[in-house]
Design a protein around this motif. Structure first.
Motif, PDB file in Angstrom:
ATOM      1  N   PRO A  18      -4.961  -3.363  -7.044  1.00 53.41           N
ATOM      2  CA  PRO A  18      -3.699  -2.486  -6.821  1.00 53.41           C
ATOM      3  C   PRO A  18      -3.802  -1.005  -7.491  1.00 53.41           C
ATOM      4  N   THR A  19      -3.946  -1.316  -8.796  1.00 53.45           N
ATOM      5  CA  THR A  19      -4.173   0.057  -9.740  1.00 53.45           C
ATOM      6  C   THR A  19      -5.333   0.860  -9.255  1.00 53.45           C
ATOM      7  N   ALA A  20      -6.462   0.377  -8.997  1.00 51.56           N
ATOM      8  CA  ALA A  20      -7.521   1.222  -8.464  1.00 51.56           C
ATOM      9  C   ALA A  20      -7.009   2.047  -7.097  1.00 51.56           C
ATOM     10  N   VAL A  59       3.281  -2.431 -10.956  1.00 59.31           N
ATOM     11  CA  VAL A  59       2.578  -3.427  -9.906  1.00 59.31           C
ATOM     12  C   VAL A  59       3.634  -4.660 -10.053  1.00 59.31           C
ATOM     13  N   ASP A  60       3.990  -4.808 -10.887  1.00 58.10           N
ATOM     14  CA  ASP A  60       5.107  -6.194 -11.166  1.00 58.10           C
ATOM     15  C   ASP A  60       6.211  -5.686 -10.327  1.00 58.10           C
ATOM     16  N   GLN A  61       6.818  -4.712 -10.265  1.00 59.03           N
ATOM     17  CA  GLN A  61       7.890  -4.390  -9.235  1.00 59.03           C
ATOM     18  C   GLN A  61       7.445  -4.587  -7.868  1.00 59.03           C
ATOM     19  N   ILE A  62       6.355  -3.817  -7.424  1.00 53.49           N
ATOM     20  CA  ILE A  62       5.930  -3.843  -6.100  1.00 53.49           C
ATOM     21  C   ILE A  62       5.575  -5.306  -5.562  1.00 53.49           C
ATOM     22  N   ARG A  91       0.861  -1.115  -0.015  1.00 55.51           N
ATOM     23  CA  ARG A  91       0.130   0.130   0.005  1.00 55.51           C
ATOM     24  C   ARG A  91       0.756   1.100   0.132  1.00 55.51           C
ATOM     25  N   LEU A  92       2.045   1.191   0.864  1.00 59.51           N
ATOM     26  CA  LEU A  92       2.569   2.428   0.962  1.00 59.51           C
ATOM     27  C   LEU A  92       3.483   2.676  -0.559  1.00 59.51           C
ATOM     28  N   LEU A  93       3.909   1.493  -1.190  1.00 58.31           N
ATOM     29  CA  LEU A  93       4.858   1.733  -2.353  1.00 58.31           C
ATOM     30  C   LEU A  93       3.587   2.180  -3.336  1.00 58.31           C
ATOM     31  N   LEU A  94       2.556   1.635  -3.296  1.00 56.48           N
ATOM     32  CA  LEU A  94       1.661   2.326  -4.401  1.00 56.48           C
ATOM     33  C   LEU A  94       1.173   3.834  -3.996  1.00 56.48           C
ATOM     34  N   GLU A  95       1.380   4.142  -2.934  1.00 54.46           N
ATOM     35  CA  GLU A  95       0.910   5.718  -2.670  1.00 54.46           C
ATOM     36  C   GLU A  95       2.045   6.575  -3.080  1.00 54.46           C
ATOM     37  N   PHE A 106      -3.990  -8.782  -2.259  1.00 48.82           N
ATOM     38  CA  PHE A 106      -4.071  -7.240  -2.131  1.00 48.82           C
ATOM     39  C   PHE A 106      -5.905  -7.130  -2.129  1.00 48.82           C
ATOM     40  N   HIS A 107      -6.485  -7.756  -3.272  1.00 52.25           N
ATOM     41  CA  HIS A 107      -7.677  -7.487  -3.458  1.00 52.25           C
ATOM     42  C   HIS A 107      -8.642  -8.195  -2.025  1.00 52.25           C
ATOM     43  N   GLN A 108      -8.156  -9.321  -1.706  1.00 52.29           N
ATOM     44  CA  GLN A 108      -8.850  -9.968  -0.521  1.00 52.29           C
ATOM     45  C   GLN A 108      -8.742  -8.904   0.520  1.00 52.29           C
ATOM     46  N   ARG A 109      -7.727  -8.251   0.799  1.00 48.88           N
ATOM     47  CA  ARG A 109      -7.278  -7.421   1.895  1.00 48.88           C
ATOM     48  C   ARG A 109      -8.061  -6.109   2.113  1.00 48.88           C
ATOM     49  N   VAL A 110      -7.974  -5.323   0.994  1.00 50.05           N
ATOM     50  CA  VAL A 110      -8.132  -4.107   0.525  1.00 50.05           C
ATOM     51  C   VAL A 110      -9.277  -3.811   0.077  1.00 50.05           C
ATOM     52  N   GLY A 111      -9.793  -4.891  -0.692  1.00 48.87           N
ATOM     53  CA  GLY A 111     -11.035  -4.702  -1.244  1.00 48.87           C
ATOM     54  C   GLY A 111     -10.995  -4.115  -2.893  1.00 48.87           C
ATOM     55  N   VAL A 112     -10.064  -3.646  -3.309  1.00 47.93           N
ATOM     56  CA  VAL A 112      -9.876  -3.049  -4.575  1.00 47.93           C
ATOM     57  C   VAL A 112      -8.450  -3.524  -5.185  1.00 47.93           C
TER      58      VAL A 112
END
Length: 336
Positions: free
Chosen positions: A319-321, A292-295, A282-286, A311-317
């Protein structure tokens, strides 16, 4: 001089509803935590105000009375309503609530206002009929009473907090802080939430599914604990870390390590690693331009597919969204 965007920022308005026998710490938690959520130029992102039925003083469990600035009309103007815990009164004894309070809470809920409870504040939401058929939590010590009074609520007293979208509930004391930080993170991203946590000198993130600290047999003192190993693992999230590696670092057998780890964190080592990797991602995305591949590699998920799934299971969206919502571009940073 602040730019026009910062000057026109309208803070999210939070109403804290205090009833008789309100828990003092729970009452003060929203103002303290949300008050620390600010932009880079220290513009507040939230305002927190307190109300009571009729604007009357109410008793707290800490030996003082609360003299509010508002009555229930504050709920008509709020974006979020928070109900702190109680240690007495009709919601706790027989599951009933002043009809005036029921009407105000239901009206807010019907308008789409976010409704939250801290600790036994869940008894108030349940008495207002806002938890029927929903998953909810409260302090583990009151679980049996809650189930007797509100059998239609899907109570889970094992977790720290539950976010069902429109209604959010938390367990006792510090779990209310966790829920407030979760909301800040959901509204404004990890960086703002982490900064608020630092100001409050509390851990920046505990997953809502983590277990409450329910009374259990105390492990024998012979084991040194797993805290040092957890820190060691945090420094190696980009590497494959197996259960046997963790146990070896802690100088324990796999079975002993797993038992102590779950006792201390409420999670299995595998669940905890996914939790830590997700938060790092999450922090790397922000804050970075990594793909996304690198993260996926930096956060230790191995493959992009595994990263997207967890990521989708835990955050609900996806990574790109998530990045589109919370990415700090230079232009956005300059405007805050």
């Amino acid at each position: 001089m602040r730019n026009n965007r910062a000057m026109t920022l309208v803070p999210h308005r939070i109403a804290v509803l205090a009833l008789d026998d309100v828990v003092g710490l729970d009452l003060g938690t929203p103002a303290q935590v949300f008050g620390c959520a600010r932009t880079d130029d220290l513009t507040p992102l939230y305002t927190v105000e307190t109300c009571t039925p009729g604007g009357r003083p109410v008793r707290s469990t800490a030996g003082f009375q609360v003299l509010p600035d508002h009555g229930l009309e504050l709920l008509d103007q709020a974006d979020t309503v928070i109900v702190p815990g109680l240690h007495g009164g009709p919601p706790m004894t027989d599951g009933t609530l002043d009809p005036e309070v029921v009407a105000a809470l239901r009206a807010a809920h019907e308008r789409g206002v976010r409704i939250m409870s801290i600790c036994t504040g869940a008894f108030v939401l349940a008495a207002a009929g806002l938890l029927d058929g929903r998953p909810a939590t409260t302090h583990w010590a009151y679980a049996d009473r809650f189930r007797r009074l509100h059998p239609d609520v899907e109570l889970d007293p094992e977790v720290l907090f539950l976010d069902t979208g429109a209604v959010l509930t938390s367990a006792g004391v510090a779990a209310g802080i966790d829920l407030c930080l979760h909301v800040i993170r959901s509204d404004h991203g990890s960086e703002v939430a982490n900064r608020a946590a630092r100001r409050c000198v509390v851990p920046p993130w505990r997953d809502g599914g983590q277990a409450q600290y329910i009374e259990r047999p105390v492990p024998r003192a012979a084991a040194a604990g797993t805290a040092a190993t957890r820190e060691w693992a945090r420094q190696r999230l980009h590497e494959p870390v197996a259960l046997r590696d963790l146990a070896a670092h802690a100088r324990m057998s796999v079975r002993t390590f797993t038992r102590h780890f779950r006792s201390e964190t409420g999670l299995s080592p595998a669940q905890w690693l996914i939790q830590q990797r997700t938060e790092h991602a999450r922090l790397l995305l922000e804050t970075t331009d990594l793909t996304v591949d690198q993260i996926a590699r930096h956060a230790g998920f191995g493959t992009t597919a595994a990263f997207r799934q967890h990521f989708h299971q835990r955050v609900g969206v996806a990574p790109t969204a998530y990045r589109r919502t919370f990415r700090r571009t230079p232009e956005a940073a300059a405007a805050r």
